[in-house]
Design an enzyme around this catalytic site. Structure first.
Site, short mmCIF file in Angstrom:
data_model
loop_
_atom_site.label_atom_id
_atom_site.label_comp_id
_atom_site.label_asym_id
_atom_site.label_seq_id
_atom_site.Cartn_x
_atom_site.Cartn_y
_atom_site.Cartn_z
N LYS A 86 -6.55 -5.02 -1.81
CA LYS A 86 -5.44 -4.05 -1.83
C LYS A 86 -5.78 -2.95 -2.80
CE LYS A 86 -1.22 -2.77 -0.85
NZ LYS A 86 -1.80 -1.50 -0.34
N GLN A 102 -8.64 -2.21 -10.14
CA GLN A 102 -7.57 -2.67 -9.26
C GLN A 102 -7.44 -4.20 -9.27
OE1 GLN A 102 -6.23 0.14 -7.14
NE2 GLN A 102 -4.46 -1.21 -7.10
N LYS A 125 -5.36 -5.00 -12.36
CA LYS A 125 -4.02 -4.42 -12.19
C LYS A 125 -3.20 -5.27 -11.24
CE LYS A 125 -4.13 -0.12 -11.29
NZ LYS A 125 -4.14 1.25 -10.75
N LYS A 131 -10.69 -0.64 -3.02
CA LYS A 131 -10.41 0.79 -3.10
C LYS A 131 -11.31 1.50 -2.10
CE LYS A 131 -7.99 3.82 -5.54
NZ LYS A 131 -6.66 3.69 -6.17
N GLY A 134 -2.28 4.99 -0.40
CA GLY A 134 -2.67 6.33 -0.83
C GLY A 134 -3.25 6.36 -2.23
N ASP A 135 -3.80 7.49 -2.58
CA ASP A 135 -4.26 7.80 -3.94
C ASP A 135 -4.40 9.33 -3.95
OD1 ASP A 135 -5.48 6.40 -6.53
OD2 ASP A 135 -6.86 8.02 -6.06
N THR A 178 4.87 4.66 -8.77
CA THR A 178 3.84 4.71 -9.81
C THR A 178 4.35 5.50 -11.02
OG1 THR A 178 2.18 4.63 -8.06
CG2 THR A 178 1.41 5.22 -10.26
N ASN A 182 1.79 13.17 -6.84
CA ASN A 182 2.78 12.11 -6.65
C ASN A 182 3.15 11.42 -7.96
OD1 ASN A 182 2.87 8.91 -6.30
ND2 ASN A 182 4.07 9.87 -4.68
N SER A 218 3.93 -1.48 -3.30
CA SER A 218 3.21 -1.68 -2.04
C SER A 218 3.30 -3.15 -1.61
CB SER A 218 1.74 -1.28 -2.19
OG SER A 218 1.58 0.10 -2.01
#
Ligand code: NDP
Length: 445
Positions: free
Chosen positions: A90, A111, A114, A126, A165-166, A210, A241, A377
């Protein structure tokens, strides 16, 4: 760094030449993990670190597409499936010209920890592309996303790998990607992507999560010193964002956010950023931050320069990696900084982190402070799995619980390992132990 870990780290660096950001992320995590290996020699015997630093799978592919002038364009696509000990891979997709394998690997590595900290059943991954969306028409973005998914679809799935997204990938791009996935597979598999639109499987609060989460985490840090956001003077970097929603939440809590930036410059608005105007310019018109100056009085736009030249009591770096260096950190500290919450991934250089920690500044590292996005998410995946959709209030309450939980876990872990207030140590150890335990239980794979 512990000598046993240093030897493993050196091998990782030698095996992955030229991947500076990945080296930086690995080194930063390893620096925290010496004491864990004193208590858990089984992690060394199980080659946990060597396995953690070697992604389970790395996919690099060609993305051909046609621009509006009819020219053929070729970009490079990446998906690094780093670790699935806790759940399906993820992590987001980044579309930015700077994207390369080293950047995707640093993001994927971060990630893992996290996602473990969120307490949700998600592994780490990622992806992205060196495609530059800036200045591209809607039709070009759609054609690029369709081509990207035409290769990616075979590697992802609700139980395999769930992108989101990123930088450069928001609701519009997720829509085009989802549409193409659905078309190719003939499956309405909502759980294959997150960050979807609200009428087709998305979750309320995901767009805000976020930025909101970063501020919630920072508020918890401030509380440990009897402080809060109320009355703070805040500077935010970025105006995407994460930045916009961090600004909104900080001002809701009584702070004045006096500045934010993009890659061209920054605005200073001493009265506090007008979030509605900023959203209109950036999210509706897809304009530049410079456009804000002409539409509001007493605003200065500074072309170029660094937003970190301004004074703040709370700094929220929400743009990109290594945007805040040691000299900027030292200047902020000299001018009354109290706390830093990293909305972006690894925005502070290692020198900057050292300056903040030596000065006793409350410092929330990205892998903890910005985990609200991926946590929400995971809440979107829960709603998809149960074919349900939750209210804004309920979802925001879950987000808040998760962020307070991450804060408390990081703080408790730092205490347990004898370094109270060190959120870097707490986040690295807290995330690592969870993943390492699962990897040991699942055998040598
Ligand atoms: P957006 O694309 O929405 O916004 C990115 C912002 O950062 C823009 O203002 C952009 O300016 C600026 N920026 C990007 N690259 C650079 C650069 N090289 N130099 C200076 N400014 C730059 O991205 P997000 O807000 O989604 O992401 C921001 C950060 O937050 C990233 O580090 C991302 O990994 C991290 N993050 C995002 C999550 C999410 O849910 N979206 C979750 C967790 C972390 P310009 O428009 O000029 O390029």
């Amino acid at each position: 760094m512990d000598a046993r870990l240093e030897a493993i780290r050196d091998t990782v660096l030698a095996r992955n030449p030229g991947e500076g950001e990945f080296h930086q992320a690995v080194t930063e995590v390893f620096e925290s993990l010496g004491p864990v290996h004193d208590r858990h020699p089984e992690f060394l015997e199980g080659a946990i670190l060597e396995r953690l630093c070697e992604p389970e799978r790395q996919i690099i592919f060609r993305v051909p597409w046609v621009d509006d002038a009819g020219r053929f364009q070729i970009n490079r696509g990446f998906r690094v499936e780093f670790n699935s000990a806790l759940g399906p891979f993820k992590g987001g997709l980044r579309f930015h010209p700077s994207v390369n394998l080293g950047i995707v690997k640093f993001l994927g590595f971060e990630q893992i920890f996290k996602n473990a900290l969120t307490g949700m059943p998600i592994g780490g991954g990622k992806g992205g592309s060196d495609f530059d969306p800036r200045g591209r028409s809607d039709a070009e973005i759609m054609r690029f996303c369709q081509s990207f998914m035409t290769e990616l679809y075979r590697h992802i799935g609700e139980y395999t790998d769930v992108p989101a997204g990123d930088i450069g990938v928001g609701g519009r791009e997720i829509g085009y990607l989802f549409g193409q996935y659905k078309r190719i597979t003939n499956r309405y598999e909502s759980g294959v992507l997150t960050g979807k639109g609200i009428s087709w499987g998305g979750s309320l609060v995901r767009p805000e999560a976020t930025g909101y989460g970063t501020v919630i985490f920072a508020e918890e840090m401030l509380k440990t010193r009897g402080l809060s956001f109320d009355g703070q003077r805040v500077v935010v970097s970025g105006s995407g964002n994460v930045a916009i929603n961090a600004i909104a939440k900080a001002q809701t809590l009584g702070a004045t956010v006096v500045a934010c930036s993009d890659s061209s410059g920054y605005i200073v608005d001493e009265a506090g950023i007008d979030v509605a105007l900023l959203r209109q310019i950036k999210e509706v018109e897809r304009g530049r931050l410079k456009d804000y100056e002409a539409r509001r009085s007493a605003v200065t736009y500074v072309d170029g320069g660094s937003v970190w030249d301004l004074d703040a009591t709370v700094a929220l770096p929400c743009a990109t990696q290594n945007e805040l260096d040691g000299a900027a950190a030292a200047r902020l500290v000299r001018h009354g900084l109290l706390a830093v919450g990293e909305g972006a991934n690894m925005p502070s250089t290692r020198d900057a982190v050292a300056v903040f920690q030596e000065a006793g500044i409350l410092f929330g590292p990205g892998k903890a402070a910005n985990a609200g996005g991926v946590a929400t998410s995971a809440l979107e995946m829960q709603q998809n799995a149960s074919r349900d959709s939750w209210s804004f209030a309920h979802t925001e309450e879950r987000l808040t619980e998760i962020m307070v939980g991450i804060h408390d876990r990081c703080a408790a872990t730092a205490d347990e390992y004898g370094d109270p207030g060190n959120y870097v140590l707490g986040a690295n150890i807290g995330g690592f132990v969870k993943v390492a335990d699962a990897m040991l239980a699942q055998g040598l794979i």
